[in-house]
Design a protein around this motif. Structure first.
Motif, PDB file in Angstrom:
ATOM      1  N   ALA A 142     -28.858 -15.467 -27.797  1.00 41.31           N
ATOM      2  CA  ALA A 142     -29.613 -15.046 -26.613  1.00 41.31           C
ATOM      3  C   ALA A 142     -29.703 -16.138 -25.558  1.00 41.31           C
ATOM      4  O   ALA A 142     -30.180 -15.891 -24.445  1.00 41.31           O
ATOM      5  N   GLY A 143     -29.239 -17.344 -25.886  1.00 40.75           N
ATOM      6  CA  GLY A 143     -29.305 -18.440 -24.933  1.00 40.75           C
ATOM      7  C   GLY A 143     -30.683 -19.072 -24.823  1.00 40.75           C
ATOM      8  O   GLY A 143     -30.987 -19.756 -23.837  1.00 40.75           O
ATOM      9  N   ASP A 144     -31.519 -18.880 -25.841  1.00 38.18           N
ATOM     10  CA  ASP A 144     -32.863 -19.462 -25.813  1.00 38.18           C
ATOM     11  C   ASP A 144     -32.788 -20.980 -25.850  1.00 38.18           C
ATOM     12  O   ASP A 144     -31.884 -21.566 -26.464  1.00 38.18           O
ATOM     13  N   THR A 145     -33.757 -21.612 -25.210  1.00 37.36           N
ATOM     14  CA  THR A 145     -33.827 -23.071 -25.231  1.00 37.36           C
ATOM     15  C   THR A 145     -34.749 -23.586 -26.330  1.00 37.36           C
ATOM     16  O   THR A 145     -34.779 -24.785 -26.605  1.00 37.36           O
ATOM     17  N   GLU A 146     -35.499 -22.666 -26.937  1.00 36.45           N
ATOM     18  CA  GLU A 146     -36.402 -23.046 -28.010  1.00 36.45           C
ATOM     19  C   GLU A 146     -36.328 -22.051 -29.161  1.00 36.45           C
ATOM     20  O   GLU A 146     -36.155 -20.851 -28.944  1.00 36.45           O
ATOM     21  N   GLY A 147     -36.438 -22.566 -30.357  1.00 40.61           N
ATOM     22  CA  GLY A 147     -36.665 -21.749 -31.535  1.00 40.61           C
ATOM     23  C   GLY A 147     -37.975 -22.195 -32.143  1.00 40.61           C
ATOM     24  O   GLY A 147     -38.779 -22.845 -31.481  1.00 40.61           O
ATOM     25  N   GLY A 148     -38.167 -21.862 -33.398  1.00 36.31           N
ATOM     26  CA  GLY A 148     -39.389 -22.307 -34.030  1.00 36.31           C
ATOM     27  C   GLY A 148     -39.800 -21.415 -35.176  1.00 36.31           C
ATOM     28  O   GLY A 148     -38.971 -20.718 -35.777  1.00 36.31           O
ATOM     29  N   CYS A 149     -41.092 -21.428 -35.456  1.00 37.10           N
ATOM     30  CA  CYS A 149     -41.620 -20.643 -36.566  1.00 37.10           C
ATOM     31  C   CYS A 149     -43.012 -20.147 -36.227  1.00 37.10           C
ATOM     32  O   CYS A 149     -43.690 -20.703 -35.359  1.00 37.10           O
ATOM     33  N   SER A 150     -43.419 -19.097 -36.917  1.00 36.96           N
ATOM     34  CA  SER A 150     -44.717 -18.467 -36.676  1.00 36.96           C
ATOM     35  C   SER A 150     -45.388 -18.166 -38.005  1.00 36.96           C
ATOM     36  O   SER A 150     -44.743 -17.696 -38.942  1.00 36.96           O
ATOM     37  N   VAL A 151     -46.678 -18.408 -38.075  1.00 39.50           N
ATOM     38  CA  VAL A 151     -47.492 -17.947 -39.192  1.00 39.50           C
ATOM     39  C   VAL A 151     -48.254 -16.719 -38.706  1.00 39.50           C
ATOM     40  O   VAL A 151     -48.883 -16.755 -37.640  1.00 39.50           O
ATOM     41  N   HIS A 152     -48.158 -15.636 -39.470  1.00 43.10           N
ATOM     42  CA  HIS A 152     -48.817 -14.405 -39.045  1.00 43.10           C
ATOM     43  C   HIS A 152     -49.470 -13.700 -40.219  1.00 43.10           C
ATOM     44  O   HIS A 152     -49.092 -13.909 -41.383  1.00 43.10           O
ATOM     45  N   ILE A 153     -50.446 -12.878 -39.907  1.00 41.58           N
ATOM     46  CA  ILE A 153     -51.076 -12.026 -40.896  1.00 41.58           C
ATOM     47  C   ILE A 153     -50.121 -10.880 -41.207  1.00 41.58           C
ATOM     48  O   ILE A 153     -49.498 -10.315 -40.303  1.00 41.58           O
ATOM     49  N   VAL A 154     -49.988 -10.544 -42.467  1.00 41.20           N
ATOM     50  CA  VAL A 154     -49.044  -9.502 -42.875  1.00 41.20           C
ATOM     51  C   VAL A 154     -49.684  -8.123 -42.743  1.00 41.20           C
ATOM     52  O   VAL A 154     -50.807  -7.892 -43.196  1.00 41.20           O
ATOM     53  N   THR A 155     -48.947  -7.231 -42.093  1.00 36.74           N
ATOM     54  CA  THR A 155     -49.313  -5.822 -41.963  1.00 36.74           C
ATOM     55  C   THR A 155     -48.144  -4.991 -42.472  1.00 36.74           C
ATOM     56  O   THR A 155     -47.068  -5.529 -42.751  1.00 36.74           O
ATOM     57  N   PRO A 156     -48.312  -3.668 -42.593  1.00 33.65           N
ATOM     58  CA  PRO A 156     -47.193  -2.866 -43.127  1.00 33.65           C
ATOM     59  C   PRO A 156     -45.928  -2.914 -42.283  1.00 33.65           C
ATOM     60  O   PRO A 156     -44.828  -2.711 -42.821  1.00 33.65           O
ATOM     61  N   GLU A 157     -46.029  -3.197 -40.995  1.00 37.75           N
ATOM     62  CA  GLU A 157     -44.840  -3.276 -40.148  1.00 37.75           C
ATOM     63  C   GLU A 157     -44.203  -4.656 -40.295  1.00 37.75           C
ATOM     64  O   GLU A 157     -44.895  -5.680 -40.266  1.00 37.75           O
ATOM     65  N   LEU A 158     -42.889  -4.711 -40.410  1.00 36.03           N
ATOM     66  CA  LEU A 158     -42.173  -5.956 -40.669  1.00 36.03           C
ATOM     67  C   LEU A 158     -42.435  -6.997 -39.588  1.00 36.03           C
ATOM     68  O   LEU A 158     -42.175  -6.748 -38.396  1.00 36.03           O
ATOM     69  N   ASP A 159     -42.950  -8.157 -39.999  1.00 35.58           N
ATOM     70  CA  ASP A 159     -43.157  -9.304 -39.104  1.00 35.58           C
ATOM     71  C   ASP A 159     -43.923  -8.928 -37.843  1.00 35.58           C
ATOM     72  O   ASP A 159     -43.659  -9.455 -36.750  1.00 35.58           O
ATOM     73  N   ASP A 160     -44.882  -8.030 -37.974  1.00 31.74           N
ATOM     74  CA  ASP A 160     -45.551  -7.463 -36.801  1.00 31.74           C
ATOM     75  C   ASP A 160     -47.042  -7.792 -36.746  1.00 31.74           C
ATOM     76  O   ASP A 160     -47.721  -7.427 -35.803  1.00 31.74           O
ATOM     77  N   GLY A 161     -47.574  -8.468 -37.752  1.00 36.82           N
ATOM     78  CA  GLY A 161     -48.998  -8.747 -37.771  1.00 36.82           C
ATOM     79  C   GLY A 161     -49.391  -9.816 -36.767  1.00 36.82           C
ATOM     80  O   GLY A 161     -48.535 -10.489 -36.172  1.00 36.82           O
ATOM     81  N   PRO A 162     -50.687  -9.990 -36.548  1.00 40.99           N
ATOM     82  CA  PRO A 162     -51.170 -10.967 -35.569  1.00 40.99           C
ATOM     83  C   PRO A 162     -50.650 -12.376 -35.856  1.00 40.99           C
ATOM     84  O   PRO A 162     -50.710 -12.854 -36.994  1.00 40.99           O
ATOM     85  N   VAL A 163     -50.135 -13.026 -34.816  1.00 42.22           N
ATOM     86  CA  VAL A 163     -49.638 -14.392 -34.943  1.00 42.22           C
ATOM     87  C   VAL A 163     -50.829 -15.347 -34.889  1.00 42.22           C
ATOM     88  O   VAL A 163     -51.652 -15.286 -33.982  1.00 42.22           O
ATOM     89  N   VAL A 164     -50.889 -16.235 -35.877  1.00 40.71           N
ATOM     90  CA  VAL A 164     -52.007 -17.172 -35.989  1.00 40.71           C
ATOM     91  C   VAL A 164     -51.647 -18.530 -35.404  1.00 40.71           C
ATOM     92  O   VAL A 164     -52.467 -19.185 -34.772  1.00 40.71           O
ATOM     93  N   ALA A 165     -50.403 -18.967 -35.616  1.00 46.66           N
ATOM     94  CA  ALA A 165     -49.983 -20.287 -35.140  1.00 46.66           C
ATOM     95  C   ALA A 165     -48.466 -20.313 -35.015  1.00 46.66           C
ATOM     96  O   ALA A 165     -47.764 -19.573 -35.706  1.00 46.66           O
ATOM     97  N   GLN A 166     -47.981 -21.186 -34.136  1.00 52.01           N
ATOM     98  CA  GLN A 166     -46.545 -21.350 -33.954  1.00 52.01           C
ATOM     99  C   GLN A 166     -46.208 -22.821 -33.768  1.00 52.01           C
ATOM    100  O   GLN A 166     -47.040 -23.619 -33.323  1.00 52.01           O
ATOM    101  N   ALA A 167     -44.978 -23.176 -34.104  1.00 55.03           N
ATOM    102  CA  ALA A 167     -44.421 -24.493 -33.807  1.00 55.03           C
ATOM    103  C   ALA A 167     -43.085 -24.273 -33.115  1.00 55.03           C
ATOM    104  O   ALA A 167     -42.293 -23.437 -33.552  1.00 55.03           O
ATOM    105  N   ARG A 168     -42.859 -25.005 -32.044  1.00 54.47           N
ATOM    106  CA  ARG A 168     -41.638 -24.844 -31.248  1.00 54.47           C
ATOM    107  C   ARG A 168     -40.676 -26.004 -31.495  1.00 54.47           C
ATOM    108  O   ARG A 168     -41.094 -27.149 -31.644  1.00 54.47           O
ATOM    109  N   VAL A 169     -39.397 -25.677 -31.529  1.00 51.17           N
ATOM    110  CA  VAL A 169     -38.346 -26.655 -31.787  1.00 51.17           C
ATOM    111  C   VAL A 169     -37.242 -26.424 -30.760  1.00 51.17           C
ATOM    112  O   VAL A 169     -36.847 -25.266 -30.519  1.00 51.17           O
ATOM    113  N   PRO A 170     -36.735 -27.468 -30.112  1.00 54.39           N
ATOM    114  CA  PRO A 170     -35.679 -27.257 -29.113  1.00 54.39           C
ATOM    115  C   PRO A 170     -34.382 -26.771 -29.735  1.00 54.39           C
ATOM    116  O   PRO A 170     -34.027 -27.157 -30.848  1.00 54.39           O
TER     117      PRO A 170
END
Length: 202
Positions: A142-170
């Motif tokens: 996609a040509g993004d300049t950043e990737g990273g990771c997210s911690v989220h609460i799990v809901t029945p929808e895949l990777d769709d629960g509320p995001v609690v925290a993120q870390a960004r990596v170039p």
């Protein structure tokens, strides 16, 4: 001579929130959670590491750390039936929270309903971007300049629960999915224990 310090440490450990960690493979994020739990001020303790693959490498790490393990292949079992067995083992261990750490299997809605708001996951993208698999390849394409990771609460929808925290990596010129993954992984190992601690303290 009695070691009253040891008694104090045992009492403090008993007061910590018990957590079960679910894995499917090497368990590097699980190992980060376990390592963080050794700190005197950590508010959680890992009471069970469970896997849907009896050959998951992370099981040996947990056993070496003295943590109870449970492993059962999901193959040939209906999802609800497997999750019922898993749920029973987690409750038997006394866990109050569940942390998914590379658990590569969707949990059934009934399982999630029984732990509403108390299952967390770490995902290797900046959600809501790139839910599911191949996150690093998709971010690079996609040509993004950043990737990273997210911690989220799990809901029945895949990777769709509320995001609690993120870390960004170039994302650097010439990055491949593998090089980006190698850069994101240490960020996951730092973010997940810190975020889990904040959640169980709340």
């Amino acid at each position: 001579m009695a070691d009253f310090g040891a008694v104090g440490r045992a009492d403090a450990s008993a007061e910590r929130i018990p957590v079960a960690v679910l894995i499917s493979g090497r368990g590097s994020n699980m190992a980060a959670l376990v390592a963080a739990a050794q700190a005197d001020d950590c508010p959680y303790r890992v009471v069970l590491v469970a896997a849907n693959d009896p050959d998951a490498g992370g099981l040996a790490i947990a056993r070496t750390a003295g943590i109870a393990t449970f492993a059962l292949s999901h193959k040939g079992m209906a999802r609800a039936a497997f999750d019922a067995v898993l749920d029973a083992e987690i409750r038997r261990a006394g866990a109050e929270w569940i942390a998914l750490a590379g658990y590569m299997r969707l949990l059934s809605p009934s399982f999630i309903a029984g732990w509403t708001g108390r299952i967390v996951n770490i995902h290797p993208s900046l959600l809501p971007l790139y839910k599911g698999l191949d996150t690093h390849a998709r971010a690079i394409a996609a040509g993004d300049t950043e990737g990273g990771c997210s911690v989220h609460i799990v809901t029945p929808e895949l990777d769709d629960g509320p995001v609690v925290a993120q870390a960004r990596v170039p994302i650097l010129p010439g990055d491949t999915p593998d090089t980006l993954a190698a850069r994101v992984l240490p960020a996951e190992h730092a973010l997940y224990p810190k975020t889990l601690a904040e959640l169980v303290r709340a």
